[in-house]
Write a protein that holds these residues in place. Structure first.
Motif, PDB file in Angstrom:
ATOM      1  N   PRO A  90     -43.068 -31.358  17.017  1.00  9.48           N
ATOM      2  CA  PRO A  90     -42.076 -30.388  17.508  1.00  9.48           C
ATOM      3  C   PRO A  90     -40.950 -31.016  18.335  1.00  9.48           C
ATOM      4  O   PRO A  90     -40.154 -30.289  18.941  1.00  9.48           O
ATOM      5  CB  PRO A  90     -42.917 -29.444  18.378  1.00  9.48           C
ATOM      6  N   HIS A  91     -40.902 -32.362  18.380  1.00 10.52           N
ATOM      7  CA  HIS A  91     -39.916 -32.972  19.280  1.00 10.52           C
ATOM      8  C   HIS A  91     -39.487 -34.341  18.754  1.00 10.52           C
ATOM      9  O   HIS A  91     -40.119 -35.359  19.052  1.00 10.52           O
ATOM     10  CB  HIS A  91     -40.506 -33.102  20.677  1.00 10.52           C
ATOM     11  N   THR A  92     -38.386 -34.346  17.967  1.00 11.69           N
ATOM     12  CA  THR A  92     -37.831 -35.618  17.482  1.00 11.69           C
ATOM     13  C   THR A  92     -36.301 -35.584  17.647  1.00 11.69           C
ATOM     14  O   THR A  92     -35.711 -34.523  17.815  1.00 11.69           O
ATOM     15  CB  THR A  92     -38.138 -35.828  15.978  1.00 11.69           C
ATOM     16  N   HIS A  93     -35.725 -36.765  17.624  1.00  5.39           N
ATOM     17  CA  HIS A  93     -34.246 -36.878  17.677  1.00  5.39           C
ATOM     18  C   HIS A  93     -33.820 -37.899  16.647  1.00  5.39           C
ATOM     19  O   HIS A  93     -33.633 -39.086  16.956  1.00  5.39           O
ATOM     20  CB  HIS A  93     -33.793 -37.329  19.067  1.00  5.39           C
ATOM     21  N   MET A  94     -33.692 -37.485  15.419  1.00  4.77           N
ATOM     22  CA  MET A  94     -33.201 -38.423  14.393  1.00  4.77           C
ATOM     23  C   MET A  94     -31.672 -38.438  14.471  1.00  4.77           C
ATOM     24  O   MET A  94     -31.042 -37.390  14.656  1.00  4.77           O
ATOM     25  CB  MET A  94     -33.674 -37.999  13.013  1.00  4.77           C
ATOM     26  N   THR A 114     -43.652 -36.527  19.843  1.00  3.50           N
ATOM     27  CA  THR A 114     -43.327 -37.938  20.111  1.00  3.50           C
ATOM     28  C   THR A 114     -42.012 -38.121  20.855  1.00  3.50           C
ATOM     29  O   THR A 114     -41.813 -39.118  21.514  1.00  3.50           O
ATOM     30  CB  THR A 114     -43.201 -38.722  18.778  1.00  3.50           C
ATOM     31  N   ASP A 115     -41.078 -37.169  20.746  1.00  2.00           N
ATOM     32  CA  ASP A 115     -39.731 -37.373  21.280  1.00  2.00           C
ATOM     33  C   ASP A 115     -39.138 -38.638  20.630  1.00  2.00           C
ATOM     34  O   ASP A 115     -38.472 -39.432  21.288  1.00  2.00           O
ATOM     35  CB  ASP A 115     -39.764 -37.509  22.796  1.00  2.00           C
ATOM     36  N   HIS A 116     -39.396 -38.815  19.348  1.00  3.65           N
ATOM     37  CA  HIS A 116     -38.957 -39.999  18.612  1.00  3.65           C
ATOM     38  C   HIS A 116     -37.445 -40.121  18.703  1.00  3.65           C
ATOM     39  O   HIS A 116     -36.705 -39.263  18.203  1.00  3.65           O
ATOM     40  CB  HIS A 116     -39.374 -39.867  17.139  1.00  3.65           C
ATOM     41  N   PHE A 128     -34.649 -22.267  21.798  1.00  6.22           N
ATOM     42  CA  PHE A 128     -33.431 -22.841  22.398  1.00  6.22           C
ATOM     43  C   PHE A 128     -33.822 -23.765  23.544  1.00  6.22           C
ATOM     44  O   PHE A 128     -34.629 -23.413  24.398  1.00  6.22           O
ATOM     45  CB  PHE A 128     -32.509 -21.718  22.897  1.00  6.22           C
ATOM     46  N   LYS A 129     -33.276 -24.980  23.547  1.00  2.00           N
ATOM     47  CA  LYS A 129     -33.640 -26.049  24.483  1.00  2.00           C
ATOM     48  C   LYS A 129     -32.693 -26.062  25.650  1.00  2.00           C
ATOM     49  O   LYS A 129     -31.460 -25.843  25.486  1.00  2.00           O
ATOM     50  CB  LYS A 129     -33.591 -27.382  23.742  1.00  2.00           C
ATOM     51  N   HIS A 130     -33.182 -26.404  26.819  1.00  2.00           N
ATOM     52  CA  HIS A 130     -32.368 -26.499  28.031  1.00  2.00           C
ATOM     53  C   HIS A 130     -32.724 -27.789  28.750  1.00  2.00           C
ATOM     54  O   HIS A 130     -33.869 -27.984  29.148  1.00  2.00           O
ATOM     55  CB  HIS A 130     -32.641 -25.291  28.923  1.00  2.00           C
ATOM     56  N   VAL A 144     -41.268 -29.049  27.378  1.00  2.63           N
ATOM     57  CA  VAL A 144     -41.446 -30.212  26.499  1.00  2.63           C
ATOM     58  C   VAL A 144     -41.874 -31.430  27.316  1.00  2.63           C
ATOM     59  O   VAL A 144     -41.735 -31.447  28.538  1.00  2.63           O
ATOM     60  CB  VAL A 144     -40.139 -30.517  25.719  1.00  2.63           C
ATOM     61  N   HIS A 145     -42.366 -32.422  26.675  1.00  5.11           N
ATOM     62  CA  HIS A 145     -42.848 -33.688  27.220  1.00  5.11           C
ATOM     63  C   HIS A 145     -43.323 -33.615  28.665  1.00  5.11           C
ATOM     64  O   HIS A 145     -42.768 -34.283  29.546  1.00  5.11           O
ATOM     65  CB  HIS A 145     -41.855 -34.826  26.997  1.00  5.11           C
ATOM     66  N   VAL A 146     -44.386 -32.804  28.849  1.00  3.83           N
ATOM     67  CA  VAL A 146     -45.033 -32.770  30.165  1.00  3.83           C
ATOM     68  C   VAL A 146     -45.688 -34.131  30.393  1.00  3.83           C
ATOM     69  O   VAL A 146     -46.499 -34.581  29.580  1.00  3.83           O
ATOM     70  CB  VAL A 146     -46.105 -31.660  30.206  1.00  3.83           C
TER      71      VAL A 146
HETATM   72 ZN    ZN Z   1     -36.259 -35.202  23.436  1.00  5.71          ZN
END
Ligand code: ZN
Ligand code: URQ
Ligand code: ZN
Length: 480
Positions: A59-63, A316-318, A150-152, A239-241
């Protein structure tokens, strides 16, 4: 489209595991049961002694993310291909508009970039500024584009950081639309001040990064975001606790019945802050991400959060930058592009450190690597379940298979691996995406552009309608 019969495996869903064959046809699961026969022309996969699990969802990537003056090494093809090599068949990435940029324009840009994806993908959309056009466009994204989150960013001052006005208005708008607000919970003002204080002490190396982002910076922001959500009566996903303070904030709120959900990165579960004291700049800088890797003790607390059900998903926050890109911060750690990889390694690392150690059962592994994300972002059981009618996104998981994780063998275009040298037991022998074999015993067959954009419906908007109705029916509103 091909038919695949997976024979002799143990199906593991989030709720139970059982012996069964699985048949997929035209990209969908069409049968789950004992002694299934293969239709003419079907490919048969022998899964004896192996598990059959739902394709992983990250649920958390940045391509292909433009960030801190550069762009990540993995694009949507190489990033999703790497994911499938590790058993992840769906990613939820992020559209991140610049402040004042029209969010529909940013959304279209990211949709264009993602057309080359090899596996299915979806998008959270970041709200980085506020005015009526943002409010309007959030509605368009929910009603027409299948965005339901929606992300903040509460960090990254002078870039994409949200102030409280944006948080409050956007959270309220999420409530109206039946969308999930999510937060990157770090107090960006504290980070900004601490970065300058640490620089004034003459600390310029990567060891300054965790010093500028102590766990209290994350704890404050997590508590603040949760409190705002509570007042507005809107669910919230953190996210990413990465640390005890943030995990405790979530557990406290949940104990009071508040709908708060937490995500944990595979990296934060097994890597600690000693990496920042590595004498080699490139090694220490390669681990610069936010929130940073934490002192020993935080990792076990995060595992307990997953075991207790107070933390729900893993990601992963890849967000991969190579050594040359990280060197931008050679003389100033605050200039090191923040981000690490992991999309290929997530599931094996969590199986090895979670299931093999007894922290997680196989079903809990499926919950935290796939099913819970599908539920929280409203694509269950299309995704996250081995069941008739679901997408044929499947992994044949070999609990005896071993692999030593390394940048030398990874499929990501990054040049570093935060799990370098870790030998894991438990790896995918086959990955199936949209009913096609994309990984067979290490042979990756990712096809550029094969991935689909996955729409995610809003949560029951009846809730908002009912609330509105209740307000209009309140005694004071009833005409005498
Ligand atoms: Zn991220
Ligand atoms: O903060 C994020 O999630 C993005 C910008 C990736 N970078 C990171 O350090 N986590
Ligand atoms: Zn973040």
């Amino acid at each position: 489209m091909s038919s695949i019969l997976i024979k002799g495996g143990t199906v593991v869903n989030a709720d139970r595991s059982f012996g069964a064959d699985v048949l997929s046809q035209d990209g969908k699961i069409v049968a789950v049961g004992e002694n299934l026969t293969a239709p003419a022309g079907a490919t048969v996969v022998d899964a004896l002694g192996q598990y059959v699990i739902p394709g992983g969802i990250d649920p958390h990537t940045h391509m292909q993310l433009p960030f801190m003056g550069t762009t990540t090494m993995d694009d949507f093809f190489t990033g999703t291909a790497a994911g499938m090599a590790g058993g992840t068949t769906t990613i939820i990435d992020f559209v991140i508009p610049n402040p004042q940029q029209n969010i529909m324009e940013a959304y279209q840009t990211w949709r264009g970039w993602a057309e080359k994806a090899a596996s299915d993908y979806s998008f959270h959309v970041a709200v980085t500024w506020w005015d009526d056009s943002v409010r309007r466009d959030m509605g368009t994204l929910v009603q027409n584009e299948g965005v339901n989150s929606f992300k903040h960013f509460m960090a990254y001052k002078n870039a994409i950081m949200c102030d409280d006005e944006t948080l409050v208005n956007s959270f309220k708008r999420c409530m109206e639309l039946g969308a999930m607000p999510t937060v990157h919970a770090e107090n960006g003002e504290l980070v900004f001040l601490l970065q300058r204080q640490i620089a004034e002490m003459g600390i310029t190396g990567p060891e300054g990064h965790p010093l500028s982002r102590p766990t209290g910076v994350e704890g404050e922001a997590a508590n603040r975001a949760i409190a705002i959500a509570d007042v507005l009566n809107v669910p919230i996903y953190v996210v990413h606790v990465s640390c005890i303070e943030a995990a405790e904030a979530i557990a406290r709120a949940r104990a009071r019945g508040q709908r708060v959900y937490g995500e944990v990165l595979a990296g934060h579960l097994v890597v600690d802050d000693s990496v920042y004291r590595h004498p080699d700049f490139a090694t220490a800088a390669a681990h610069v991400m936010s929130p940073p890797f934490r002192p020993k003790g935080n990792q076990e607390f995060l595992w307990r959060g997953l075991q207790s059900g107070n933390l729900h998903t893993t990601a992963t926050d890849h967000c991969t930058f190579c050594a040359a890109q990280k060197a931008a911060g050679k003389d100033d750690f605050s200039k090191i592009p923040n981000g690490c990889g992991g999309v290929e390694e997530r599931m094996a690392v969590i199986w090895d450190a979670g299931v093999n150690t007894g922290r997680l059962t196989p079903s809990e592994f499926v919950a935290v690597t796939s099913a819970n994300t599908a539920r929280l972002f409203n694509i269950y059981p299309q995704k996250g379940s081995v069941s008739v009618g679901a997408d044929a996104d499947l992994v044949v998981w070999d609990p005896a298979g071993t692999k030593t994780l390394s940048a030398k063998t990874q499929h990501s275009k990054g040049d570093f691996n935060i799990f370098e040298g870790r030998t894991v037991r438990g790896i995918p022998s086959h990955t199936i995406s949209q009913g096609e074999l994309v990984l067979v015993q290490g042979d990756l067959r990712a096809v550029q552009g094969k991935g689909r954009y996955i729409k995610r419906a809003p949560f029951s908007s009846n809730f908002a309608a009912n609330k509105l109705r209740a307000e209009t029916m309140a005694p004071s509103a009833v005409k005498r």
